[in-house]
Design an enzyme around this catalytic site. Structure first.
Site, PDB file in Angstrom:
ATOM      1  N   GLY A 184       0.632  -1.309   0.083  1.00 32.87           N
ATOM      2  CA  GLY A 184      -0.055  -0.060  -0.094  1.00 32.87           C
ATOM      3  C   GLY A 184       0.746   1.221   0.007  1.00 32.87           C
ATOM      4  CG  ASN A 224      -4.812   3.697   8.994  1.00 34.49           C
ATOM      5  OD1 ASN A 224      -5.243   4.559   8.492  1.00 34.49           O
ATOM      6  ND2 ASN A 224      -3.607   3.862   9.842  1.00 34.49           N
ATOM      7  CD  GLN A 263      -6.478  -1.064   7.409  1.00 33.17           C
ATOM      8  OE1 GLN A 263      -7.142  -2.018   7.546  1.00 33.17           O
ATOM      9  NE2 GLN A 263      -5.400  -0.921   7.612  1.00 33.17           N
ATOM     10  CB  SER A 287      -1.861  -3.520   1.365  1.00 24.87           C
ATOM     11  OG  SER A 287      -0.612  -3.983   1.892  1.00 24.87           O
ATOM     12  CB  ALA A 288      -0.976  -8.903  -0.534  1.00 22.00           C
ATOM     13  CG  HIS A 289       0.487  -6.829   4.673  1.00 26.56           C
ATOM     14  ND1 HIS A 289       0.534  -6.232   6.098  1.00 26.56           N
ATOM     15  CD2 HIS A 289       0.441  -5.728   3.890  1.00 26.56           C
ATOM     16  CE1 HIS A 289       0.942  -5.123   6.130  1.00 26.56           C
ATOM     17  NE2 HIS A 289       0.905  -4.806   4.883  1.00 26.56           N
ATOM     18  CB  THR A 313      12.990  -8.984 -11.050  1.00 18.44           C
ATOM     19  OG1 THR A 313      14.076  -8.637 -12.024  1.00 18.44           O
ATOM     20  CG2 THR A 313      12.341 -10.368 -11.098  1.00 18.44           C
ATOM     21  CB  CYS A 338       7.864   7.258  17.180  1.00 15.52           C
ATOM     22  SG  CYS A 338       9.151   7.804  18.298  1.00 15.52           S
TER      23      CYS A 338
END
Ligand SMILES: Cc1ncc(COP(=O)(O)O)c(C=O)c1O
Length: 379
Positions: A70, A153, A181, A201-203, A239, A321
Site C-alpha cells: 500500500g 486504518n 483497509q 495491499s495483500a497482507h 523484477t 513516533c
C-alpha cells in the site's frame, strides 16, 4: 495466553495462501522478463495472478501495477501523477484529508514541497467522517489531484470515496483512493468507483507482506519513478515478486471479515458495560466491521498497550513516533479529540477467527490492568 488483535496492521496468512506462495516461489524459477521456458513459466504465474486479481476487483488486468504494498502504491500514484503535471502552471493545488495514512500525508508533503504545489488538508468532522462537501467546495481548475482513503486504518470509519470520485470525474480531476483497509472488509466495486488510482495491499487480507498493487484506470497516466527494467508496462521497474503476486491472488476472499462485526459490537458493549467512562470512536457512523478505537480516560495508551502485551494481547495505539517523541494519533487530533484523551486511546482490530470469548478476555484484562495501574498510582 496469546491473542492477536491487530488485523489492521497485518493479518495472519491462511495455510492455503502460505502453501500457494511457497509453491509459486519453487515453480517460478525464471525471471518473468526472460525469453526462455523458465521465464515464460514465471510470466504465466504472474499473469494468472494478475487475471485473478482483475477478475476479483472487476477491472482490466492491464490496469494492475504490482507494487511492494500500500505504501508504494500511494507513493507511485502521488509522485507519478504530480511529476507528470508539474509543468502545467495552471495546476497548483492538491487536496487531501488530515486523517490519511502517513504514506499519503508524508508523500504529499514531500512532493508538494519539491514541485511547488499548494497542499490543502481537509479535516474530518467531529464524528470522524470527512464531509464530502468540504472537499467538493474546494475543487477548481487549479486542482491537480485529490488523495483520500476509503476507510480509516485507526478508527475504521468509512469515508465518502464514491462521492468524491464522482465529483472529481465531472471536473476532470484525478483522484487517488487508498482502499487498503476496505479490501475484504466492506463491499468494493472498483469498476463502479472509477477512480484514477486505487491502492491495495495483500497482507491486510492474509496475503504475503511486501506485495500490493496500484489499480490505474484506463486513460489515467503517471510517470514512473522506479526506472530501468520497464516492467509492469513501464510503470514500475524491477523484477516482479511472482510468489507474492500469487499469494495475493490466493488471499482474495479467503478471510470473511463480515463475521467480525458481531464480535466487535459485543466487545464494545461489554467494554462500556464494565468501563462506562470509556469513549468509543465512530459508533454513530459507518465503520468497517472489525475495528474498534477507544479511549480509557486517565490511562496512558502506550502503558496500556505494553501491559496488554505482557499479558499476551497484541493491540495498537494510534500514536506515532516523531523526533523521538510519542505523538498522539493524528487522526483523533484531526477529529478534535482532546490531546489527553487521544493519548489514552487504543485500537483493536478483529479477524474472522475471533469470537466473543476473545472480546471477554480483552475486557477482563483491561479491567485488571486499570485496577493495577490505579493501585500503583495510589488512586
Ligand atoms: C490506509 C492504509 N494505507 C496504506 C497502508 C500501507 O500499506 P503497506 O503496509 O502495504 O505498505 C496502510 C497500512 O497500514 C493503511 O492502513
Amino acid at each position: 495466553m496469546r491473542l492477536y488483535l491487530d488485523y489492521n496492521a497485518t493479518c495472519p496468512m491462511p495455510e492455503s495462501v502460505a502453501l500457494a506462495t511457497i509453491e509459486a516461489s519453487r515453480k517460478s524459477l525464471g525471471n518473468p522478463s526472460s525469453m526462455h521456458w523458465a521465464g515464460r513459466e514465471a510470466r504465466r504465474l504472474l499473469d494468472d495472478a494478475r487475471d485473478c486479481l482483475a477478475d476479483f476487483l472487476g477491472v482490466e488486468p492491464g490496469s494492475i501495477v504490482f507494487t511492494s504494498g500500500g505504501s508504494e502504491s500511494n507513493n507511485l500514484a502521488i509522485a507519478g501523477h504530480l511529476l507528470r503535471v508539474a509543468k502545467n502552471a495552471q495546476k497548483q493545488k492538491v487536496i487531501t484529508t488530515a486523517i490519511e495514512h502517513p504514506s499519503v500525508l508524508k508523500t504529499l508533503e514531500f512532493w508538494c514541497d519539491q514541485l511547488d504545489f499548494d497542499l490543502l488538508t481537509i479535516s474530518p468532522r467531529e464524528n470522524g467522517v470527512v464531509d464530502a462537501s468540504d472537499i467538493i467546495r474546494k475543487l477548481d481548475d487549479a486542482t491537480a489531484m485529490v488523495c483520500m482513503m476509503w476507510a480509516n486504518n485507526e478508527t475504521g470509519i468509512i469515508q465518502p470515496a464514491a462521492e468524491i470520485v464522482s465529483a472529481c470525474r465531472t471536473r476532470n480531476i484525478p483522484v487517488l483512493i487508498d482502499a487498503v483497509q476496505v479490501l475484504g472488509k466492506a463491499p468494493m466495486d472498483l469498476a463502479k468507483l472509477d477512480a484514477d488510482f486505487v491502492s491495495l495491499s495483500a497482507h491486510k487480507i492474509g496475503g504475503p507482506k511486501g506485495v500490493g498493487c496500484l489499480v490505474v484506470r484506463r486513460g489515467s497516466t503517471l510517470l514512473p519513478w522506479l526506472l530501468g527494467g520497464g516492467q509492469e508496462r513501464g510503470r514500475r521497474s524491477g523484477t516482479e515478486n511472482v510468489a507474492g503476486a500469487v499469494g495475493f491472488a490466493h488471499a482474495l476472499g479467503c478471510k470473511d471479515f463480515s463475521q467480525c462485526v458481531s464480535v466487535r459490537d459485543y466487545f464494545e458493549s461489554e467494554l462500556l458495560k464494565y468501563m462506562p467512562d470509556v469513549t468509543v470512536y465512530g459508533q454513530a457512523v459507518q465503520r468497517v466491521g472489525n475495528t474498534s478505537m477507544f479511549a480509557v480516560p486517565g490511562m496512558d495508551g502506550e502503558t496500556l498497550l505494553m501491559q496488554l502485551d505482557l499479558a499476551g494481547f497484541a493491540v495498537a495505539s494510534g500514536s506515532a513516533c516523531s523526533s523521538g517523541k510519542r505523538e498522539p494519533s493524528h487522526v483523533l487530533q484531526a477529529m478534535g479529540v482532546d490531546v489527553r484523551l487521544a493519548r489514552s486511546s487504543l485500537r483493536v482490530s478483529f479477524g474472522p477467527e475471533h469470537q466473543n470469548v476473545d472480546a471477554d478476555a480483552l475486557v477482563r484484562e483491561l479491567l485488571r490492568i486499570r485496577m493495577l495501574l490505579r493501585k500503583m498510582a495510589g488512586l
